[in-house]
Design a protein around this motif. Structure first.
Motif, mmCIF file in Angstrom:
data_model
loop_
_atom_site.group_PDB
_atom_site.id
_atom_site.type_symbol
_atom_site.label_atom_id
_atom_site.label_comp_id
_atom_site.label_asym_id
_atom_site.label_seq_id
_atom_site.Cartn_x
_atom_site.Cartn_y
_atom_site.Cartn_z
ATOM 1 N N GLU A 180 0.851 -1.270 0.078
ATOM 2 C CA GLU A 180 -0.019 0.016 0.137
ATOM 3 C C GLU A 180 0.789 1.347 0.101
ATOM 4 N N ALA A 208 1.498 5.510 -0.002
ATOM 5 C CA ALA A 208 0.752 6.812 0.399
ATOM 6 C C ALA A 208 2.081 7.701 -0.274
ATOM 7 N N VAL A 214 -3.344 7.111 -2.113
ATOM 8 C CA VAL A 214 -2.915 6.003 -1.823
ATOM 9 C C VAL A 214 -3.264 4.947 -2.730
ATOM 10 N N ARG A 238 -2.810 0.621 -4.049
ATOM 11 C CA ARG A 238 -2.123 -0.586 -3.804
ATOM 12 C C ARG A 238 -1.534 -1.473 -4.872
ATOM 13 N N SER A 258 7.789 8.990 0.721
ATOM 14 C CA SER A 258 6.717 8.113 0.550
ATOM 15 C C SER A 258 6.522 6.970 1.615
#
Length: 197
Positions: free
Chosen positions: A6, A8, A13, A15, A88
């Motif tokens: 995942e 961000a 966000v 996946r 990140s």
């Protein structure tokens, strides 16, 4: 081995499902391209082995951080581990590590209104773009919510139990924050909308 990352980064966000060895970095040729100027062109690799997944920094300029600690060699990943590359934030999810693999395990536990306030305050610093960001300290949460540090500690103890986080886990505050966000108890919107008092 079913696993995913995942990511961000840049206010969003997403996946990515992992299947085989993959590189991550800001170059578009990477299996996981991250739009972040503080990430190296080819920053790190994620690779599966029979015993699980590992991460390896590829001599990046700003380093790779696993659960707040800079890594200098290959490190094994566990479900819920937080990886920082540049500014990140990535969270590793390993479906094979969840025992038993039921949907109930991923459902958010029932929390009281005050426990939710504590979770939001705990998680808020994770929105920061600083690679060294940790969840909020007990004293910070107490000051924000106008309650005692002892009360915060009691709420956190209850929350560790509700989220199934072992008492001997050295990174339990970070795991709690990640689980609260992953399971939807706390949303990114909650963190942006609520401001410290």
């Amino acid at each position: 081995m079913v696993a995913e990352i995942e990511i961000a980064s840049g206010g969003g966000v997403r996946r990515v499902v992992l299947g085989e060895r993959v590189t991550l970095g800001k170059a578009p040729e990477n299996g996981i391209a991250i739009d972040d100027p503080t990430v190296s062109h080819m920053h790190a690799t994620l690779e599966p082995f029979d015993a699980g997944w590992i991460i390896n920094d590829l001599g990046s300029s700003n380093g790779t951080w696993l659960n707040g600690e800079r890594i200098w060699s290959q490190r094994r990943l566990r479900d819920g581990d937080e990886i920082r590359v540049g500014t990140s934030r990535l969270v590793f999810h390993d479906a094979d590590a969840r025992h038993p693999p039921t949907e109930v395990a991923d459902e958010p536990p029932t929390v009281t209104a005050r426990e939710r306030d504590v979770l939001v305050a705990l998680c808020r610093p994770l929105l920061a773009r600083d690679m060294f960001t940790e969840p909020a300290a007990t004293k910070t949460i107490a000051g924000e919510l106008f309650i005692s540090e002892a009360a915060v500690k009691q709420h956190l103890t209850n929350l560790f139990g509700k989220f199934g986080i072992a008492p001997d886990d050295e990174n339990r505050r970070l795991r709690l924050a990640n689980e609260a966000i992953r399971r939807g108890t706390v949303t990114i919107s909650d963190l942006r909308d609520s401001t410290p008092s």
